[in-house]
Design an enzyme around this catalytic site. Sequence first.
Site, mmCIF file in Angstrom:
data_model
loop_
_atom_site.group_PDB
_atom_site.id
_atom_site.type_symbol
_atom_site.label_atom_id
_atom_site.label_comp_id
_atom_site.label_asym_id
_atom_site.label_seq_id
_atom_site.Cartn_x
_atom_site.Cartn_y
_atom_site.Cartn_z
ATOM 1 N N VAL A 48 -29.694 9.182 -56.972
ATOM 2 C CA VAL A 48 -30.456 9.032 -58.216
ATOM 3 C C VAL A 48 -31.966 8.940 -57.991
ATOM 4 C CG1 VAL A 48 -28.601 8.076 -59.647
ATOM 5 C CG2 VAL A 48 -30.038 6.538 -58.304
ATOM 6 N N LYS A 80 -24.962 7.287 -48.560
ATOM 7 C CA LYS A 80 -23.508 7.103 -48.452
ATOM 8 C C LYS A 80 -22.914 8.034 -47.381
ATOM 9 C CE LYS A 80 -23.167 5.587 -53.270
ATOM 10 N NZ LYS A 80 -22.843 5.941 -54.653
HETATM 11 O O1 DON Z 1 -25.548 1.925 -56.708
HETATM 12 C C1 DON Z 1 -26.594 2.349 -57.185
HETATM 13 O O2 DON Z 1 -26.830 2.243 -58.370
HETATM 14 C C2 DON Z 1 -27.614 3.036 -56.310
HETATM 15 N N1 DON Z 1 -28.035 2.227 -55.291
HETATM 16 C C3 DON Z 1 -27.089 4.346 -55.788
HETATM 17 C C4 DON Z 1 -26.709 5.223 -56.891
HETATM 18 C C5 DON Z 1 -26.822 6.659 -56.682
HETATM 19 O O3 DON Z 1 -27.718 7.222 -56.087
HETATM 20 C C6 DON Z 1 -25.792 7.390 -57.368
HETATM 21 N N2 DON Z 1 -26.083 8.758 -57.267
HETATM 22 N N3 DON Z 1 -26.340 9.667 -57.803
#
Ligand code: DON
Length: 312
Positions: free
Chosen positions: A266, A74
């Site tokens: 994540v 992001k």
């Molecule tokens: O939108 C999602 O679920 C993942 N592609 C990205 C989420 C993420 O890494 C949130 N962060 N901690």
Amino acid sequence: MSYGVESNIDWQTTIDEIAIEIQPLLSQGQVANYIPELSNVKDDAFGLSISLLDGQEFQVGDASTNFSVQSISKVYSLTKAFSLLKDKLWERVGKEPSGNPFNSLIQLEHENGKPRNPFINAGAIVVADCVVSNTPDSVNTIIDYVRQLAGNKKIAIDQAMFQSEKSFGHRNAALAHFMKSYGNIESDVDEVLDFYFGHCSLKMNCQDVAKSFLFLANHGVHPITGKRYLTASQAKRMNALLLTCGTYDAAGDFAFRVGMPGKSGVGGGIAAIIPGLLSVCVWSPGLDKYGNSLAGVKALELFTTKTEISIF
Ligand code: DON
């Protein structure tokens, strides 16, 4: 900027010590499994890489193992969107911490489809739309952008991860459609989601990620290539957003314990910077209840404690 103490720091010894001290924490986090492909990872992995502005690098552990960057991406899309739209961007997305989980839908209705900040999923989907709507061949453009930032032409999307995100990304699809109903998504929702899932599924290692954040420690200019990605003022604003929103509703705790602007994903990665000095990326897939790497946060806390260098 000079911190005056960095010339006395033995960076390698410091991170070697950290890698030993965090060992008991490696079994305590929970690997993300809401995207099934994310759970296919060695859960006791740990890597850390530091990039100094003067070109020196230091690594420990699994710093050259690829992992899924997830929400760290992001930062790349926001950099691109901010350089394209300049301050017009803030008409579409806010700049305040959300205090809610990263994938929450609740706030969006109260705030008429304008996400609180660019790092919660809703905000990152609006940012993705800004890139998609203003860039031809946006997916390949962002891959090239990240390759340039990291100085690694081999960086690519993990297709299995991308398919897994796409198949299980119902909540992100809901956020995107909901914002489209408020007129805050211009392009086709599926195209925006493909871009969003695609860049979340980039595979990179700690060394790549640390290098790719160096421009944020150097007023927007990559210190190795000399290329400017943001103005000094924009880089200041990005770092403010990283500090206040980069680790979701744990941003206060992260600032308190670590004291660096940083962004987590994540996949277990966290990238952070100290302006005028360095960038660092740590990776350990076990997460805490906020979705931040449990051992990763501790490693960064140890790093700023041992070196006595933070932004404060
Ligand atoms: O939108 C999602 O679920 C993942 N592609 C990205 C989420 C993420 O890494 C949130 N962060 N901690």
